[in-house]
Design a protein around this motif. Structure first.
Motif, PDB file in Angstrom:
ATOM      1  N   ASN A  66       0.819  -1.248  -0.089  1.00 29.40           N
ATOM      2  CA  ASN A  66       0.138  -0.015   0.067  1.00 29.40           C
ATOM      3  C   ASN A  66       0.816   1.229  -0.064  1.00 29.40           C
ATOM      4  OD1 ASN A  66      -2.529   1.481   0.150  1.00 29.40           O
ATOM      5  ND2 ASN A  66      -2.210   1.470   2.243  1.00 29.40           N
ATOM      6  N   GLU A  67       1.977   1.306   0.861  1.00 27.02           N
ATOM      7  CA  GLU A  67       2.772   2.362   1.026  1.00 27.02           C
ATOM      8  C   GLU A  67       3.474   2.757  -0.544  1.00 27.02           C
ATOM      9  OE1 GLU A  67       5.666   2.161   4.110  1.00 27.02           O
ATOM     10  OE2 GLU A  67       4.109   1.497   5.531  1.00 27.02           O
ATOM     11  N   VAL A  68       3.811   1.699  -1.161  1.00 27.05           N
ATOM     12  CA  VAL A  68       4.758   1.861  -2.395  1.00 27.05           C
ATOM     13  C   VAL A  68       3.583   2.174  -3.715  1.00 27.05           C
ATOM     14  CG1 VAL A  68       6.708   0.746  -1.369  1.00 27.05           C
ATOM     15  CG2 VAL A  68       5.110  -0.599  -2.771  1.00 27.05           C
ATOM     16  N   SER A  69       2.399   2.088  -3.297  1.00 27.58           N
ATOM     17  CA  SER A  69       1.659   1.929  -4.398  1.00 27.58           C
ATOM     18  C   SER A  69       1.771   3.348  -5.361  1.00 27.58           C
ATOM     19  CB  SER A  69       0.243   2.095  -4.057  1.00 27.58           C
ATOM     20  OG  SER A  69      -0.206   3.368  -3.425  1.00 27.58           O
ATOM     21  N   MET A  70       2.174   4.332  -4.910  1.00 26.15           N
ATOM     22  CA  MET A  70       2.533   5.625  -6.032  1.00 26.15           C
ATOM     23  C   MET A  70       3.983   5.758  -6.322  1.00 26.15           C
ATOM     24  SD  MET A  70      -0.223   6.692  -6.229  1.00 26.15           S
ATOM     25  CE  MET A  70      -0.385   8.168  -6.997  1.00 26.15           C
ATOM     26  N   ARG A  71       4.885   4.848  -5.832  1.00 25.97           N
ATOM     27  CA  ARG A  71       6.206   4.737  -6.484  1.00 25.97           C
ATOM     28  C   ARG A  71       6.189   4.143  -7.655  1.00 25.97           C
ATOM     29  NH1 ARG A  71       9.558   4.270  -1.268  1.00 25.97           N
ATOM     30  NH2 ARG A  71      11.206   4.496  -2.892  1.00 25.97           N
ATOM     31  N   THR A  72       7.609   3.796  -7.998  1.00 27.51           N
ATOM     32  CA  THR A  72       8.206   3.191  -9.346  1.00 27.51           C
ATOM     33  C   THR A  72       7.961   1.806  -9.094  1.00 27.51           C
ATOM     34  OG1 THR A  72      10.419   3.151  -8.766  1.00 27.51           O
ATOM     35  CG2 THR A  72       9.446   5.209 -10.002  1.00 27.51           C
ATOM     36  N   ILE A  73       7.829   0.994 -10.423  1.00 26.13           N
ATOM     37  CA  ILE A  73       7.767  -0.520 -10.519  1.00 26.13           C
ATOM     38  C   ILE A  73       8.804  -1.147  -9.793  1.00 26.13           C
ATOM     39  CG2 ILE A  73       7.921  -2.299 -12.235  1.00 26.13           C
ATOM     40  CD1 ILE A  73       6.041  -0.927 -13.988  1.00 26.13           C
ATOM     41  N   ASP A  74      10.157  -0.640  -9.845  1.00 21.09           N
ATOM     42  CA  ASP A  74      11.254  -1.281  -9.143  1.00 21.09           C
ATOM     43  C   ASP A  74      11.153  -1.305  -7.705  1.00 21.09           C
ATOM     44  OD1 ASP A  74      11.697   1.536  -9.458  1.00 21.09           O
ATOM     45  OD2 ASP A  74      13.818   1.236  -8.723  1.00 21.09           O
ATOM     46  N   VAL A  75      10.336  -0.445  -7.260  1.00 19.92           N
ATOM     47  CA  VAL A  75      10.150  -0.583  -5.596  1.00 19.92           C
ATOM     48  C   VAL A  75       8.618  -1.449  -5.397  1.00 19.92           C
ATOM     49  CG1 VAL A  75       9.383   0.775  -3.708  1.00 19.92           C
ATOM     50  CG2 VAL A  75      11.172   1.581  -5.295  1.00 19.92           C
ATOM     51  N   GLN A  76       7.731  -1.233  -6.296  1.00 18.91           N
ATOM     52  CA  GLN A  76       6.381  -2.035  -6.202  1.00 18.91           C
ATOM     53  C   GLN A  76       6.690  -3.377  -6.351  1.00 18.91           C
ATOM     54  OE1 GLN A  76       4.616   0.052  -9.226  1.00 18.91           O
ATOM     55  NE2 GLN A  76       3.529   1.542  -7.734  1.00 18.91           N
ATOM     56  N   GLY A  77       7.613  -3.971  -7.276  1.00 22.96           N
ATOM     57  CA  GLY A  77       7.671  -5.199  -7.419  1.00 22.96           C
ATOM     58  C   GLY A  77       8.159  -6.103  -6.857  1.00 22.96           C
ATOM     59  N   PRO A  78       9.241  -5.724  -5.645  1.00 22.16           N
ATOM     60  CA  PRO A  78       9.657  -6.679  -4.579  1.00 22.16           C
ATOM     61  C   PRO A  78       8.728  -6.383  -3.330  1.00 22.16           C
ATOM     62  CG  PRO A  78      11.447  -5.104  -5.417  1.00 22.16           C
ATOM     63  CD  PRO A  78      10.214  -4.800  -6.139  1.00 22.16           C
ATOM     64  N   ALA A  79       7.902  -5.372  -3.136  1.00 20.97           N
ATOM     65  CA  ALA A  79       6.892  -5.291  -2.099  1.00 20.97           C
ATOM     66  C   ALA A  79       5.850  -6.548  -2.605  1.00 20.97           C
ATOM     67  CB  ALA A  79       6.306  -4.036  -1.970  1.00 20.97           C
ATOM     68  N   CYS A  80       5.564  -6.471  -3.909  1.00 16.19           N
ATOM     69  CA  CYS A  80       4.437  -7.722  -3.975  1.00 16.19           C
ATOM     70  C   CYS A  80       4.951  -8.893  -3.947  1.00 16.19           C
ATOM     71  CB  CYS A  80       3.901  -7.247  -5.563  1.00 16.19           C
ATOM     72  SG  CYS A  80       2.978  -5.678  -5.723  1.00 16.19           S
ATOM     73  N   TRP A  81       6.163  -9.045  -4.394  1.00 16.55           N
ATOM     74  CA  TRP A  81       6.881 -10.614  -4.357  1.00 16.55           C
ATOM     75  C   TRP A  81       6.918 -10.942  -2.614  1.00 16.55           C
ATOM     76  CZ3 TRP A  81       7.122 -14.182  -7.476  1.00 16.55           C
ATOM     77  CH2 TRP A  81       7.338 -14.071  -8.957  1.00 16.55           C
ATOM     78  N   ASP A  82       7.331  -9.993  -1.753  1.00 16.16           N
ATOM     79  CA  ASP A  82       7.387 -10.350  -0.516  1.00 16.16           C
ATOM     80  C   ASP A  82       5.933 -10.851   0.058  1.00 16.16           C
ATOM     81  OD1 ASP A  82      10.183  -9.689  -0.360  1.00 16.16           O
ATOM     82  OD2 ASP A  82       9.960  -8.031   0.652  1.00 16.16           O
ATOM     83  N   LEU A  83       4.929  -9.818  -0.181  1.00 17.13           N
ATOM     84  CA  LEU A  83       3.427 -10.246   0.200  1.00 17.13           C
ATOM     85  C   LEU A  83       3.084 -11.587  -0.467  1.00 17.13           C
ATOM     86  CD1 LEU A  83       0.942  -9.561   1.597  1.00 17.13           C
ATOM     87  CD2 LEU A  83       0.121  -8.191  -0.458  1.00 17.13           C
ATOM     88  N   LEU A  84       3.465 -11.924  -1.660  1.00 15.30           N
ATOM     89  CA  LEU A  84       3.034 -13.242  -2.268  1.00 15.30           C
ATOM     90  C   LEU A  84       3.775 -14.319  -1.545  1.00 15.30           C
ATOM     91  CD1 LEU A  84       1.298 -14.417  -4.425  1.00 15.30           C
ATOM     92  CD2 LEU A  84       3.511 -14.350  -6.051  1.00 15.30           C
ATOM     93  N   ALA A  85       5.130 -14.233  -1.087  1.00 17.14           N
ATOM     94  CA  ALA A  85       5.561 -15.351  -0.385  1.00 17.14           C
ATOM     95  C   ALA A  85       5.214 -15.561   1.114  1.00 17.14           C
ATOM     96  CB  ALA A  85       7.259 -14.935  -0.274  1.00 17.14           C
ATOM     97  N   GLN A  86       4.727 -14.098   1.738  1.00 18.00           N
ATOM     98  CA  GLN A  86       4.016 -14.344   3.162  1.00 18.00           C
ATOM     99  C   GLN A  86       2.811 -14.966   3.177  1.00 18.00           C
ATOM    100  OE1 GLN A  86       5.916 -13.775   5.799  1.00 18.00           O
ATOM    101  NE2 GLN A  86       4.401 -14.593   6.915  1.00 18.00           N
ATOM    102  N   THR A  87       2.225 -14.559   2.034  1.00 16.59           N
ATOM    103  CA  THR A  87       0.655 -15.206   1.829  1.00 16.59           C
ATOM    104  C   THR A  87       0.720 -16.865   1.446  1.00 16.59           C
ATOM    105  OG1 THR A  87      -0.021 -13.294   0.663  1.00 16.59           O
ATOM    106  CG2 THR A  87      -1.408 -15.113   0.362  1.00 16.59           C
ATOM    107  N   ALA A  88       1.670 -17.285   0.809  1.00 15.27           N
ATOM    108  CA  ALA A  88       1.963 -18.710   0.778  1.00 15.27           C
ATOM    109  C   ALA A  88       2.318 -19.273   2.059  1.00 15.27           C
ATOM    110  CB  ALA A  88       3.116 -19.192  -0.148  1.00 15.27           C
ATOM    111  N   LYS A  89       3.064 -18.550   3.049  1.00 14.69           N
ATOM    112  CA  LYS A  89       3.190 -19.129   4.191  1.00 14.69           C
ATOM    113  C   LYS A  89       2.144 -19.202   5.271  1.00 14.69           C
ATOM    114  CE  LYS A  89       8.193 -17.518   4.639  1.00 14.69           C
ATOM    115  NZ  LYS A  89       9.129 -16.826   5.175  1.00 14.69           N
ATOM    116  N   ALA A  90       1.251 -18.291   5.102  1.00 13.15           N
ATOM    117  CA  ALA A  90       0.035 -17.966   5.791  1.00 13.15           C
ATOM    118  C   ALA A  90      -1.206 -19.098   5.495  1.00 13.15           C
ATOM    119  CB  ALA A  90      -0.595 -16.679   5.809  1.00 13.15           C
TER     120      ALA A  90
END
Length: 153
Positions: free
Chosen positions: A58-82
């Motif tokens: 949510n915080e990086v939503s207005m930033r560039t793709i190079d910042v958004q992509g890693p945040a999304c990957w982290d969330l995807l990995a954490q979702t798989a654990k949950a």
């Protein structure tokens, strides 16, 4: 000195059934105790980490793709654990939990895929899904869990 005692077969069966019944039913937990156990044995930590990672998306939503992509990957990995956690022993909370995880999975996957392709529109759609499908359902999950924990006390 040894003594040998013969026990009739019918008595052995009765004793065995009684022991199994006590083992299975004698230690039953209340719904609140089961919820406390789930929350204390990893549930709270998973919720906290998901909230952090989704908040970061949510915080990086207005930033560039190079910042958004890693945040999304982290969330995807954490979702798989949950998703590997045992179900929440509260029907309402479990329903919202599954919906939150589904929203995070769909949104983070779309965002990460869009970032890999350098597609801003796809990244934005994924982030929006995290914001509108995942986060509100996580808030509802936490609200129901806290109510269940408070009722258990």
């Amino acid at each position: 000195m040894r003594f040998r005692v013969r026990v009739p077969a019918a008595t052995r069966v009765t004793v065995t059934v009684a022991a199994v019944t006590l083992a299975l039913g004698g230690c039953s937990q209340t719904p609140g105790e089961r919820l406390e156990e789930w929350y204390g044995s990893g549930g709270e930590a998973q919720i906290r980490k998901l909230n952090e990672d989704a908040g970061r998306v949510n915080e990086v939503s207005m930033r560039t793709i190079d910042v958004q992509g890693p945040a999304c990957w982290d969330l995807l990995a954490q979702t798989a654990k949950a998703e590997k956690l045992d179900p929440i022993p509260d029907e309402g909370a479990q329903r919202y939990w599954k919906e939150a995880l589904g929203g995070f999975r769909r949104g983070a996957a779309e965002c990460a895929d869009g970032a890999a392709k350098n597609e801003e529109g796809q990244v934005s759609r994924g982030i929006r899904a995290v914001q509108t499908e995942g986060l509100p359902k996580l808030v509802s999950t936490v609200t129901l869990i806290k109510a269940g924990l408070a009722a258990a006390k």
